[in-house]
Enzyme design. Structure first.
Site, PDB file in Angstrom:
ATOM      1  N   GLU A 130      -2.977  -4.479  -3.621  1.00 32.50           N
ATOM      2  CA  GLU A 130      -1.561  -4.332  -3.261  1.00 32.50           C
ATOM      3  C   GLU A 130      -1.015  -5.710  -2.913  1.00 32.50           C
ATOM      4  O   GLU A 130      -1.765  -6.696  -2.887  1.00 32.50           O
ATOM      5  CB  GLU A 130      -1.396  -3.361  -2.084  1.00 32.50           C
ATOM      6  CG  GLU A 130      -1.710  -1.912  -2.455  1.00 32.50           C
ATOM      7  CD  GLU A 130      -1.536  -0.950  -1.309  1.00 32.50           C
ATOM      8  OE1 GLU A 130      -0.988  -1.326  -0.261  1.00 32.50           O
ATOM      9  OE2 GLU A 130      -1.973   0.196  -1.456  1.00 32.50           O
ATOM     10  N   HIS A 254       9.943  -1.577   3.291  1.00 32.42           N
ATOM     11  CA  HIS A 254       9.109  -1.458   2.085  1.00 32.42           C
ATOM     12  C   HIS A 254       9.991  -1.697   0.870  1.00 32.42           C
ATOM     13  O   HIS A 254      11.070  -1.117   0.750  1.00 32.42           O
ATOM     14  CB  HIS A 254       8.465  -0.071   2.019  1.00 32.42           C
ATOM     15  CG  HIS A 254       7.326  -0.003   1.047  1.00 32.42           C
ATOM     16  ND1 HIS A 254       7.526  -0.066  -0.311  1.00 32.42           N
ATOM     17  CD2 HIS A 254       5.994   0.114   1.237  1.00 32.42           C
ATOM     18  CE1 HIS A 254       6.348   0.009  -0.919  1.00 32.42           C
ATOM     19  NE2 HIS A 254       5.405   0.120   0.003  1.00 32.42           N
ATOM     20  N   ARG A 303       4.898  -8.231   1.045  1.00 36.05           N
ATOM     21  CA  ARG A 303       5.977  -7.254   1.069  1.00 36.05           C
ATOM     22  C   ARG A 303       7.329  -7.836   1.486  1.00 36.05           C
ATOM     23  O   ARG A 303       8.363  -7.489   0.935  1.00 36.05           O
ATOM     24  CB  ARG A 303       5.560  -6.188   2.081  1.00 36.05           C
ATOM     25  CG  ARG A 303       6.101  -4.867   1.809  1.00 36.05           C
ATOM     26  CD  ARG A 303       5.368  -3.855   2.649  1.00 36.05           C
ATOM     27  NE  ARG A 303       4.243  -3.303   1.932  1.00 36.05           N
ATOM     28  CZ  ARG A 303       3.437  -2.382   2.438  1.00 36.05           C
ATOM     29  NH1 ARG A 303       3.624  -1.949   3.668  1.00 36.05           N
ATOM     30  NH2 ARG A 303       2.446  -1.901   1.738  1.00 36.05           N
ATOM     31  N   HIS A 364       9.922   0.864   6.922  1.00 37.33           N
ATOM     32  CA  HIS A 364       8.595   1.422   6.633  1.00 37.33           C
ATOM     33  C   HIS A 364       7.628   1.294   7.803  1.00 37.33           C
ATOM     34  O   HIS A 364       6.843   2.196   8.045  1.00 37.33           O
ATOM     35  CB  HIS A 364       8.030   0.697   5.413  1.00 37.33           C
ATOM     36  CG  HIS A 364       6.700   1.189   4.958  1.00 37.33           C
ATOM     37  ND1 HIS A 364       6.473   2.491   4.575  1.00 37.33           N
ATOM     38  CD2 HIS A 364       5.497   0.541   4.834  1.00 37.33           C
ATOM     39  CE1 HIS A 364       5.203   2.643   4.217  1.00 37.33           C
ATOM     40  NE2 HIS A 364       4.584   1.479   4.380  1.00 37.33           N
ATOM     41  N   ARG A 399       3.195  -7.168   8.267  1.00 37.14           N
ATOM     42  CA  ARG A 399       1.873  -6.560   8.057  1.00 37.14           C
ATOM     43  C   ARG A 399       1.449  -6.637   6.594  1.00 37.14           C
ATOM     44  O   ARG A 399       2.238  -6.362   5.686  1.00 37.14           O
ATOM     45  CB  ARG A 399       1.915  -5.088   8.486  1.00 37.14           C
ATOM     46  CG  ARG A 399       0.642  -4.331   8.200  1.00 37.14           C
ATOM     47  CD  ARG A 399       0.712  -2.917   8.706  1.00 37.14           C
ATOM     48  NE  ARG A 399       1.716  -2.119   8.048  1.00 37.14           N
ATOM     49  CZ  ARG A 399       1.557  -1.506   6.875  1.00 37.14           C
ATOM     50  NH1 ARG A 399       0.415  -1.629   6.212  1.00 37.14           N
ATOM     51  NH2 ARG A 399       2.523  -0.780   6.368  1.00 37.14           N
TER      52      ARG A 399
END
Ligand code: SIN
Length: 558
Positions: A130, A254, A303, A364, A399
């Protein structure tokens, strides 16, 4: 900085019943369930309380997976490196080291407990990639239903010990506030239970330690990937009781949440980053890929980088969303690898195998929360926090994907060990709550104001903030909280109050941080400013007001 009034208590009826345990664990996601299961048998009695049913929290919704260096080619050191890079200079390296070195063993224990991860024909756990990861290290289950499988395994483990008098579970129990003794040590909670018989209505649960694992605060915004229960109850109760909360301004938006129109409200469908991990790409209205050139990892950049690039593209083109193109992955692969996403997308009128999916960033994850040390202890004796509720220092300003389930697992284990050790040593002896002082403020916000709170937060403290927008949001929330009517005491009013208290704290931090870093983007300060802002903002409620302090330096404020 600041002096925003926050009440010590939410208005609630007098407790009509009491119960007690050695340890009270609040919340039933991966953090709460793991902690309760680990404590069982080590202390005489654990009480697990959860707001609705055991499976209703954010863990159940986690799609992508759980990150851990399980591949022999991978290493905790590589995982550490990727986590620190994603955290944009503000991770606590020691905490990250704990996460990545203890993580693989905790995941193996989860497998031993019954969690069934997807496996290759040879039996090895399949690993994917990811955003922000330089290696395939995300273990997944049911394709894109990792959280649901972990939740199932943990709840079944709990069911297996249901007859054990050492563990009690109370569902439909909203924790309202924390109880403290004369020395401010946390010694229990007040809670409202929708039950039958002895435990119904407002009660008090007394314990030698309280663990808050109530998840995040996504419902503070108009749209989020978080389930309806994510109203920041644990964080807000900790804030009112005087615990330190850190890094609240670092909210993760997100990048790929399905866009269902401007009026869409509440929990929105997530399109896992793992879809990009398997090769899907972002394109704009003209079909142009726009992540290439923005970051060396292109569509798989961390992200915050991807979310910012999408917001910029939307601003430049005037579009309300961009598109995710997964068509080349093929019908058969998509249905096998992402069964839940494909089913949900089809329900909503999009077939990822043949159509582009409209996506835009939505709230998110809360990277900040209740400050803890490496054993999950907060600044209040007797109070622990775990999972999204906590700020252990592992996430910094942003994160890394799939580090959240891992954090819940690793730190729940540490908390259980710490509490068991302390209780065995006679620490945290039972104590009684202090009498409430008449001078302590009590407040409650009408549940009908929730929409106004969410609007103010979305407009002023959303993905892109400014001095003006955050000042306006503070003004709106301050005015809502200043009203002196007596609204009906309802679950909705407690939740709305929690959202407003956290919203005020979050916005004060977002206003103060005059730079762009990780999940915090300021239109008026568009670059990262290490000389002034390489440090952490923390809130503490003292003397009836919220105080915001800045601690400069790379390290976490230990
Ligand atoms: C995702 O599947 O994209 C979400 C995983 C995470 O939040 O870490």
């Amino acid at each position: 900085m600041t002096g925003l009034p926050i009440p010590r208590w939410l208005r609630a009826g007098k407790p009509g019943w009491t119960t007690s345990a050695d340890v009270i664990v609040v919340g039933s996601g991966i953090a709460g369930l793991t902690c309760a299961l680990r404590l069982r048998g080590q202390v005489d009695k654990v009480l697990l309380v959860t707001k609705t049913v055991l499976s209703a929290g954010s863990t159940e919704w986690a799609q992508g997976g759980i990150a851990a260096a399980l591949d022999p080619e991978d290493s905790p050191e590589d995982h550490l490196h990727d986590t620190l890079v994603a955290g944009a200079g503000l991770c606590d390296e020691e905490a990250v080291r704990v996460l990545v070195t203890e993580g693989p063993q905790r995941v193996r224990e989860l497998v031993d407990l019954g969690a069934r991860f997807d496996r290759a024909p040879g039996g090895d756990i399949l690993l994917t990639r990811e955003g922000g990861h330089h290696r395939d290290r995300i273990a997944h289950a049911g394709g894109d239903a990792t959280g649901a499988e972990i939740s199932r395994a943990l709840i079944e483990a709990l069911d297996r010990v249901a007859q054990d008098p050492g563990i009690e579970v109370i569902e439909h129990a909203l924790v309202v506030d924390l109880l403290q003794d004369e020395s401010d040590r946390v010694c229990g909670v007040t809670l409202h239970v929708i039950g039958e018989g002895a435990q119904d209505g407002v009660g008090a649960a007394y314990g030698r330690a309280v663990v808050l694992a109530t998840g995040g605060l996504g419902q503070i915004y108009a749209s989020t990937t978080n389930p309806p229960v994510a109203t920041g109850d644990g964080m807000a109760a900790a804030l009112r009781a005087g615990a330190r909360l850190t890094d609240l301004e670092f909210v993760q938006f997100h990048p790929t949440v399905m866009y269902l129109g401007d009026g869409a409200h509440g929990q929105q469908p997530l399109i896992s980053e793992a879809v990009r991990g398997e090769g899907a790409v972002l394109v704009d209205d003209a079909g142009v890929r726009f992540m290439q050139g923005v970051h060396p990892m292109a569509d798989l950049a961390p992200r915050d980088v991807v979310a910012r690039a999408i917001v910029a593209r939307m601003r430049d083109t005037g579009a309300r969303h961009v598109w995710l193109d997964a068509r080349h992955l093929g019908q058969e692969f998509l249905a096998r690898r992402f069964p839940s996403i494909v089913a949900r997308s089809r329900e909503l009128g999009f077939d990822p195998a043949t159509q582009l999916i409209p996506v835009a960033p939505a709230q998110h994850y809360a990277s900040g929360g209740v400050w803890t040390d490496l054993n999950g202890r907060s600044t209040l004796d007797g109070l622990y926090a775990c999972g999204e509720t906590a700020c252990t220092g592992v996430h910094g300003a942003n994160r890394l994907a799939s580090n959240s389930l891992l954090e819940g697992l690793v730190f729940a284990d540490r908390i259980a060990e710490d509490i068991a050790r302390r209780l065995a040593a006679g620490e945290l002896p039972p104590s009684a709550p202090a009498r409430r002082r008449g001078s302590e403020a009590v407040g409650l916000l009408d549940e009908r104001l929730r929409g106004e709170v969410q609007r103010a937060m979305t407009d002023g403290s959303g993905p892109v903030r400014s001095a003006e927008s955050t000042a306006h949001t503070q003004q709106v929330l301050g005015a809502l909280l200043a009203h002196d009517e007596l609204p009906a005491v309802t679950t909705g009013a407690w939740e709305t109050s929690n959202l407003a208290h956290l919203g005020l704290a979050l916005t004060a931090a977002a206003h103060a941080r005059e730079e762009t870093r990780g999940g915090h983007e300021r239109a008026d300060f568009p670059t990262q400013d290490d000389p002034h802002w390489l440090g952490h903002l923390s809130h503490v409620r003292a003397g009836g007001d919220l105080h915001l302090t800045y601690r400069p330096g790379k390290g976490f404020p230990r």
